[in-house]
Design an enzyme around this catalytic site. Structure first.
Site, PDB file in Angstrom:
ATOM      1  N   TYR A  42       0.623  -0.959   0.098  1.00 34.58           N
ATOM      2  CA  TYR A  42      -0.019   0.027   0.190  1.00 34.58           C
ATOM      3  C   TYR A  42       0.725   1.471  -0.470  1.00 34.58           C
ATOM      4  CZ  TYR A  42      -2.895   3.906   1.798  1.00 34.58           C
ATOM      5  OH  TYR A  42      -3.682   4.858   1.373  1.00 34.58           O
TER       6      TYR A  42
ATOM      7  N   GLU B 257      -3.117   7.472  -4.437  1.00 35.20           N
ATOM      8  CA  GLU B 257      -3.192   6.358  -3.546  1.00 35.20           C
ATOM      9  C   GLU B 257      -3.142   4.816  -4.196  1.00 35.20           C
ATOM     10  OE1 GLU B 257      -5.896   4.954  -0.343  1.00 35.20           O
ATOM     11  OE2 GLU B 257      -6.485   3.729  -2.112  1.00 35.20           O
TER      12      GLU B 257
END
Ligand code: GDP
Ligand code: MN
Length: 383
Positions: free
Chosen positions: A101, A189
């Site tokens: 992530y 992101e």
């Protein structure tokens, strides 16, 4: 402005961040030709601006055209958390060894950018954040000093990204930071950021929010405007050139100046109410602007009362008063209005409103912001 995944990936590609080849499709036939172009196996991905598409059944692998037909047929039109899928993105499927992530966002409290990085990425990142927060490494980045390579290397090691993926992750984070800053994102992101068996690191998903205030620097954003997801209120406000943000409450707000508009939301909240919107009509509170603002608020079915909070500075009170009276002649307003008018020539402005032939229960004037807020909240409750 929030981008769809496929647009986020197009944006990433401008900054050299590796993404899979693919195409967007709005019909089953288009999906098949997109898959033929990308090369099998492919993944069929619902394009909605909400997370958890994988868990909702909106992400499917397909080995051939028949499977694409089947999955695209199921996914197009599907409802994911209240969002109808109108497009799918088809890309060449990737082999995945690990899922990480990575994101950059603004930490307003720290007055710095924030990198969040974890070796435990993928569809359960929310659960990781809740149960194992230390697995997410946070690094504040001074916007002036930028992101030094050695700090990035420390963060990548602290996140326990395995040795063989580190150079690749550092490379992508460097590009992602450039995309986030030069590309004027509020959020950039990648989840998951994958490590392939070949050792390459690659963005498998993209969540990008562009900073609307920077649009003047980015004529290329024009191509994202056509698919922007706005509710009816926001669409009308945009057409009318108003600074409007839709909220969930029942007190419609009109104020001049962003600071006053925000304080108005706070005061409404403080006296137990909920604002239906943020709306800053700026310096000129003339009849056209006021009518446009009232029209937008009128389309909001949750609105039970409207609080107009104006502090006359350069805009004088009598102009504001005339503007409101004129606007009320043009627009039939469903909810009662409470006005607080202060500042330059406020007295004259209030007199104009008093003299106008408007029923007293439809337009009430209050001398202070607090009293006006209390009245507006009481009216919203039907008292
Ligand atoms: P989200 O659920 O909305 O975040 O959608 P993502 O694009 O992140 O996909 C969810 C999950 O689907 C990923 O974490 C992967 O595990 C899986 N997935 C997505 N694309 C591929 C792919 O190309 N190959 C494989 N094997 N899995 C994929
Ligand atoms: Mn994802």
């Amino acid at each position: 402005m929030d981008l769809f995944e496929y647009q986020g990936k197009q944006y990433f590609a401008q900054y050299d961040i590796p993404v899979s080849p693919g195409d967007v499709a709005t019909t089953v036939d288009e999906a098949v030709s997109a898959a033929d172009g990308a090369g099998y196996p492919v993944v069929v991905k619902a394009q909605v601006q909400v997370g958890g598409r994988g868990k909702a059944g909106g992400i499917k692998l397909a080995g051939d055209a028949d499977e694409v037909r089947n999955h695209a047929g199921n996914i197009l039109g599907m409802d994911i958390k209240g969002h109808t899928v109108e497009r799918v993105w088809i890309e060449q499927a990737s082999d995945i060894d690990e899922e990480y992530y990575a994101s950059f966002t603004l930490d307003r409290a720290a007055k710095a950018h924030l990198l969040m990085l974890s070796a435990k990425g993928g569809i359960d990142i929310e659960e990781v954040a809740a149960t194992d927060p230390d697995a997410i490494v946070r690094l504040h980045v001074d916007p002036v000093a930028g992101l030094p390579a050695h700090e990035l290397a420390v963060a990548v090691a602290a996140a326990e990204i395995p040795e063989r993926a580190r150079a690749g992750v550092v490379g992508i984070l460097t590009k992602l930071y450039r995309c986030y800053t030069e590309g004027d994102c509020d959020l950039a992101e990648i989840n998951p950021l994958i490590l392939k068996p070949t050792g390459e690191v690659h963005a498998l998903d993209a969540k990008v929010t562009l900073d609307g205030n920077a649009a003047f620097r980015h004529p290329e954003w024009e191509r994202f405007a056509g698919t922007e997801v706005l509710d009816d209120r926001e669409r009308l406000a945009k057409e009318k050139g108003l600074q409007y943000i839709g909220l969930d409450g029942s007190v419609g707000i009109i104020a001049n100046g962003a600071g006053l508009a925000m304080s108005t939301l706070d005061v409404v909240n403080q006296v137990g109410g909920d604002a239906a919107n943020f709306l800053d009509i700026g310096g000129g509170a003339n009849a056209d602007v006021m009518a446009a603002a009232l029209e937008v608020i009128n389309t909001d079915e949750n609105v039970r009362s409207i609080f107009i909070n104006i502090f006359g500075g350069i805009t004088r009170g009598e102009e504001v008063g005339r503007g409101i009276v004129e606007a009320l002649r043009r627009v039939e307003i469903r909810a009662p209005i409470v006005i607080r008018l202060d500042g330059t020539n406020a007295e004259e402005g209030r007199q104009i409103i008093l003299d106008a032939d408007i029923a007293a229960d439809r337009l009430v004037s209050k001398p202070t912001m607090l009293e006006a807020a209390k009245t507006a909240v009481a009216m919203a409750r039907g008292n």
